[in-house]
Design a protein around this motif. Structure first.
Motif, PDB file in Angstrom:
ATOM      1  N   SER A 129      -6.463  -3.300   8.733  1.00  9.26           N
ATOM      2  CA  SER A 129      -6.102  -4.597   8.137  1.00  9.26           C
ATOM      3  C   SER A 129      -5.275  -4.437   6.870  1.00  9.26           C
ATOM      4  CB  SER A 129      -7.370  -5.399   7.821  1.00  9.26           C
ATOM      5  OG  SER A 129      -8.135  -4.740   6.820  1.00  9.26           O
ATOM      6  N   ALA A 130      -4.934  -3.188   6.518  1.00  8.84           N
ATOM      7  CA  ALA A 130      -4.161  -2.940   5.290  1.00  8.84           C
ATOM      8  C   ALA A 130      -2.763  -3.534   5.403  1.00  8.84           C
ATOM      9  CB  ALA A 130      -4.061  -1.435   5.034  1.00  8.84           C
ATOM     10  N   SER A 131      -2.167  -3.813   4.264  1.00  4.88           N
ATOM     11  CA  SER A 131      -0.789  -4.303   4.218  1.00  4.88           C
ATOM     12  C   SER A 131      -0.165  -3.839   2.912  1.00  4.88           C
ATOM     13  CB  SER A 131      -0.742  -5.828   4.305  1.00  4.88           C
ATOM     14  OG  SER A 131      -1.313  -6.407   3.148  1.00  4.88           O
ATOM     15  N   PHE A 132       1.157  -3.825   2.864  1.00  7.14           N
ATOM     16  CA  PHE A 132       1.829  -3.442   1.627  1.00  7.14           C
ATOM     17  C   PHE A 132       1.499  -4.415   0.505  1.00  7.14           C
ATOM     18  CE2 PHE A 132       4.921  -1.141   4.469  1.00  7.14           C
ATOM     19  CZ  PHE A 132       4.597   0.114   3.998  1.00  7.14           C
ATOM     20  N   GLU A 133       1.257  -5.683   0.874  1.00  2.27           N
ATOM     21  CA  GLU A 133       0.928  -6.684  -0.146  1.00  2.27           C
ATOM     22  C   GLU A 133      -0.412  -6.399  -0.816  1.00  2.27           C
ATOM     23  OE1 GLU A 133       3.777  -8.331   2.745  1.00  2.27           O
ATOM     24  OE2 GLU A 133       1.820  -7.375   2.961  1.00  2.27           O
ATOM     25  N   SER A 134      -1.330  -5.773  -0.086  1.00  2.00           N
ATOM     26  CA  SER A 134      -2.675  -5.533  -0.633  1.00  2.00           C
ATOM     27  C   SER A 134      -2.819  -4.162  -1.291  1.00  2.00           C
ATOM     28  CB  SER A 134      -3.712  -5.672   0.486  1.00  2.00           C
ATOM     29  OG  SER A 134      -3.516  -4.681   1.477  1.00  2.00           O
ATOM     30  N   LEU A 135      -1.779  -3.353  -1.250  1.00  2.00           N
ATOM     31  CA  LEU A 135      -1.859  -2.019  -1.842  1.00  2.00           C
ATOM     32  C   LEU A 135      -1.907  -2.072  -3.364  1.00  2.00           C
ATOM     33  CD1 LEU A 135       0.728   0.078   0.221  1.00  2.00           C
ATOM     34  CD2 LEU A 135      -1.720   0.492   0.080  1.00  2.00           C
ATOM     35  N   GLU A 136      -2.682  -1.175  -3.941  1.00  2.00           N
ATOM     36  CA  GLU A 136      -2.672  -0.978  -5.388  1.00  2.00           C
ATOM     37  C   GLU A 136      -1.660   0.121  -5.699  1.00  2.00           C
ATOM     38  OE1 GLU A 136      -6.493  -0.225  -7.067  1.00  2.00           O
ATOM     39  OE2 GLU A 136      -7.481  -1.809  -5.908  1.00  2.00           O
ATOM     40  N   VAL A 137      -0.565  -0.260  -6.337  1.00  2.00           N
ATOM     41  CA  VAL A 137       0.512   0.694  -6.614  1.00  2.00           C
ATOM     42  C   VAL A 137       0.474   1.087  -8.080  1.00  2.00           C
ATOM     43  CG1 VAL A 137       3.004   1.103  -6.513  1.00  2.00           C
ATOM     44  CG2 VAL A 137       1.909  -0.382  -4.814  1.00  2.00           C
ATOM     45  N   ASP A 138       0.475   2.395  -8.337  1.00  2.00           N
ATOM     46  CA  ASP A 138       0.517   2.900  -9.708  1.00  2.00           C
ATOM     47  C   ASP A 138       1.355   4.181  -9.725  1.00  2.00           C
ATOM     48  OD1 ASP A 138      -1.150   4.918  -8.704  1.00  2.00           O
ATOM     49  OD2 ASP A 138      -2.962   3.852  -9.293  1.00  2.00           O
ATOM     50  N   GLU A 139       1.330   4.884 -10.833  1.00  2.00           N
ATOM     51  CA  GLU A 139       2.161   6.085 -10.960  1.00  2.00           C
ATOM     52  C   GLU A 139       1.799   7.160  -9.942  1.00  2.00           C
ATOM     53  OE1 GLU A 139       2.048   7.527 -14.920  1.00  2.00           O
ATOM     54  OE2 GLU A 139       3.100   5.806 -15.776  1.00  2.00           O
ATOM     55  N   SER A 140       0.554   7.172  -9.509  1.00  2.00           N
ATOM     56  CA  SER A 140       0.105   8.231  -8.599  1.00  2.00           C
ATOM     57  C   SER A 140       0.653   8.064  -7.185  1.00  2.00           C
ATOM     58  CB  SER A 140      -1.423   8.276  -8.549  1.00  2.00           C
ATOM     59  OG  SER A 140      -1.946   7.120  -7.926  1.00  2.00           O
ATOM     60  N   ASN A 141       1.021   6.839  -6.809  1.00  2.75           N
ATOM     61  CA  ASN A 141       1.437   6.645  -5.412  1.00  2.75           C
ATOM     62  C   ASN A 141       2.744   5.863  -5.252  1.00  2.75           C
ATOM     63  OD1 ASN A 141       0.756   4.022  -6.017  1.00  2.75           O
ATOM     64  ND2 ASN A 141      -0.890   3.844  -4.516  1.00  2.75           N
ATOM     65  N   GLN A 142       3.398   5.484  -6.349  1.00  2.27           N
ATOM     66  CA  GLN A 142       4.551   4.591  -6.220  1.00  2.27           C
ATOM     67  C   GLN A 142       5.703   5.209  -5.432  1.00  2.27           C
ATOM     68  OE1 GLN A 142       5.779   3.465 -10.151  1.00  2.27           O
ATOM     69  NE2 GLN A 142       6.176   5.558 -10.838  1.00  2.27           N
ATOM     70  N   LYS A 175      -4.523   7.541   1.265  1.00  2.00           N
ATOM     71  CA  LYS A 175      -3.548   7.999   2.260  1.00  2.00           C
ATOM     72  C   LYS A 175      -3.674   7.212   3.570  1.00  2.00           C
ATOM     73  CE  LYS A 175      -5.076  12.261   2.201  1.00  2.00           C
ATOM     74  NZ  LYS A 175      -6.203  12.092   1.259  1.00  2.00           N
ATOM     75  N   SER A 176      -4.888   7.103   4.069  1.00  4.46           N
ATOM     76  CA  SER A 176      -5.106   6.399   5.341  1.00  4.46           C
ATOM     77  C   SER A 176      -4.783   4.919   5.195  1.00  4.46           C
ATOM     78  CB  SER A 176      -6.555   6.569   5.802  1.00  4.46           C
ATOM     79  OG  SER A 176      -6.860   7.938   6.002  1.00  4.46           O
ATOM     80  N   TYR A 177      -5.154   4.337   4.066  1.00  4.18           N
ATOM     81  CA  TYR A 177      -4.898   2.915   3.850  1.00  4.18           C
ATOM     82  C   TYR A 177      -3.400   2.633   3.860  1.00  4.18           C
ATOM     83  CZ  TYR A 177      -5.866  -1.770   2.074  1.00  4.18           C
ATOM     84  OH  TYR A 177      -5.969  -3.140   1.948  1.00  4.18           O
ATOM     85  N   LEU A 178      -2.633   3.532   3.259  1.00  2.00           N
ATOM     86  CA  LEU A 178      -1.181   3.378   3.259  1.00  2.00           C
ATOM     87  C   LEU A 178      -0.635   3.482   4.680  1.00  2.00           C
ATOM     88  CD1 LEU A 178       1.531   3.041   1.915  1.00  2.00           C
ATOM     89  CD2 LEU A 178       1.467   5.452   1.238  1.00  2.00           C
ATOM     90  N   MET A 179      -1.181   4.373   5.485  1.00  3.30           N
ATOM     91  CA  MET A 179      -0.755   4.466   6.870  1.00  3.30           C
ATOM     92  C   MET A 179      -1.092   3.188   7.637  1.00  3.30           C
ATOM     93  SD  MET A 179       0.897   7.181   7.538  1.00  3.30           S
ATOM     94  CE  MET A 179       1.186   8.885   7.052  1.00  3.30           C
ATOM     95  N   GLY A 180      -2.236   2.587   7.324  1.00  7.05           N
ATOM     96  CA  GLY A 180      -2.576   1.304   7.944  1.00  7.05           C
ATOM     97  C   GLY A 180      -1.563   0.232   7.589  1.00  7.05           C
ATOM     98  N   ALA A 181      -1.090   0.244   6.341  1.00  6.62           N
ATOM     99  CA  ALA A 181      -0.073  -0.719   5.910  1.00  6.62           C
ATOM    100  C   ALA A 181       1.233  -0.486   6.663  1.00  6.62           C
ATOM    101  CB  ALA A 181       0.149  -0.603   4.404  1.00  6.62           C
ATOM    102  N   GLU A 185       3.074  -3.231   9.082  1.00  7.56           N
ATOM    103  CA  GLU A 185       4.459  -3.634   8.838  1.00  7.56           C
ATOM    104  C   GLU A 185       5.320  -3.364  10.065  1.00  7.56           C
ATOM    105  OE1 GLU A 185       7.673  -5.261   7.002  1.00  7.56           O
ATOM    106  OE2 GLU A 185       5.565  -5.328   6.382  1.00  7.56           O
ATOM    107  N   LEU A 186       5.099  -2.247  10.728  1.00 10.36           N
ATOM    108  CA  LEU A 186       5.852  -1.957  11.950  1.00 10.36           C
ATOM    109  C   LEU A 186       5.569  -3.009  13.024  1.00 10.36           C
ATOM    110  CD1 LEU A 186       5.430   1.926  12.217  1.00 10.36           C
ATOM    111  CD2 LEU A 186       7.493   0.678  11.549  1.00 10.36           C
ATOM    112  N   SER A 187       4.324  -3.440  13.117  1.00 12.30           N
ATOM    113  CA  SER A 187       3.979  -4.443  14.130  1.00 12.30           C
ATOM    114  C   SER A 187       4.704  -5.750  13.864  1.00 12.30           C
ATOM    115  CB  SER A 187       2.462  -4.678  14.161  1.00 12.30           C
ATOM    116  OG  SER A 187       2.028  -5.414  13.026  1.00 12.30           O
ATOM    117  N   ARG A 188       4.877  -6.101  12.603  1.00 10.92           N
ATOM    118  CA  ARG A 188       5.610  -7.319  12.265  1.00 10.92           C
ATOM    119  C   ARG A 188       7.060  -7.241  12.727  1.00 10.92           C
ATOM    120  NH1 ARG A 188       3.490  -7.845   5.983  1.00 10.92           N
ATOM    121  NH2 ARG A 188       1.428  -8.690   6.442  1.00 10.92           N
TER     122      ARG A 188
END
Length: 313
Positions: A129-142, A175-181, A185-188
């Motif tokens: 159920s992850a999405s790019f909109e729900s990701l927490e983005v910071d210096e470690s993963n931007q 890592k896995s959550y980002l892959m879910g996003a 996004e690909l499905s959209r």
């Protein structure tokens, strides 16, 4: 102006002996229905007699637009076709109606389409159920998130692109959550993907050796437009799994220019060492290198550092 809900309630209460005449019904709808008023405004050529000749279609459209304005939810939709409403139009001088899906129905269909496009083996609902909109983005993963979004943007439906992503880093950094996003996004964008939690999938494959059912299970992994192998390196390595399962899948995907994405706790070098050790202590460097050639040269690698996000849950 007579409220539309008053007109609808009045129609429902009338007995067969006390029904309104067609002219009376049309008059009341013309007075009370904003939808019918807007339709006449947009089609000034439509005469009163035209509406009378198509009174049944007009009534259905007015009624269903009324219900849509007071929507009880998709599951309780009172319209003739659930999630749809009758929309009036003019064709060849005649007032006609057609069924149109409402916003809730379209959202439901999109969700179903997403579920069909995003398939998985042993992946949690939270990850799917992850999405790019729900990701927490910071210096470690931007940088990694930017690369993931770029991958989705540049992969066109129906086109092949051989290079995927390899995300590695410690436990719980997302890592896995980002892959879910990425999968969502690909499905959209109409691109099918399959996300596989490698340790459990390997266990299933081993159990299906006896009846040879593993052959059919591998076909999907070979052919899916985007394959996501989650937590590669966490599985127990055997020569058969490495050479006849993982090696065969990656060989066919490389030849077909189909991107494969990975998450791992291991860097490239660490994963190669892991793949070289089979049956407990046997070292097979050459076979491990053969697998890694199909990973190193067909992915862009990104490391995600940071704190274990799971500890805060």
């Amino acid at each position: 102006m007579e409220p539309i809900n008053q007109f609808m309630e009045e129609l429902n209460k009338r007995s067969p002996r006390n029904l309104l005449s067609p002219e009376q019904q049309l008059d009341k709808m013309l007075r009370s229905s904003d939808y019918l008023k807007a339709f006449r405004q947009n089609h000034p050529q439509v005469e009163r007699d035209d509406l009378l000749r198509s009174l049944s279609a007009v009534y259905t459209a007015v009624k269903e637009h009324y219900w849509c304005g007071n929507c009880p939810g998709l599951s309780k939709c009172p319209n003739l076709v659930r999630g749809h409403y009758a929309e009036l139009d003019v064709q060849h001088g005649q007032v006609v109606s057609a069924m149109v899906a409402c916003d809730k129905q379209r959202a439901h269909e999109e969700e179903e389409r997403t579920r069909r496009l995003v398939r998985s083996y042993y992946v949690s609902d939270e990850t799917l159920s992850a999405s790019f909109e729900s990701l927490e983005v910071d210096e470690s993963n931007q940088l990694t998130v930017a690369a993931a979004m770029r991958f989705c943007r540049e992969l066109a439906p129906g086109e092949k692109q051989g290079k995927g992503l390899y995300l590695h880093g410690p436990f719980g950094v997302g890592k896995s959550y980002l892959m879910g996003a990425i999968a969502r996004e690909l499905s959209r964008r109409g691109i099918a993907s399959l996300m596989v939690y490698v340790p459990d999938f390997v266990r299933e494959i081993k159990e299906s050796i006896a009846d040879n059912s593993y052959v059919g299970k591998l076909e999907l992994l070979k052919e899916i437009p985007v394959l996501i192998l989650d937590d590669i390196g966490a599985e127990s390595v055997t020569p058969w799994i490495r050479d006849e399962v993982l090696g065969v899948i990656l060989h066919q995907r490389v030849n077909g220019h189909l991107p494969t994405l990975y998450t791992s706790n291991y860097s490239f070098d660490e994963l190669e060492e892991h793949l070289s050790i089979s049956n407990g202590n046997r070292i097979e460097n050459t076979k491990a290198k053969r697998i890694m050639e199909r990973i190193r040269h067909y992915t862009n690698a990104y490391v995600i550092e940071g704190e274990n996000r799971r500890k805060s849950l």
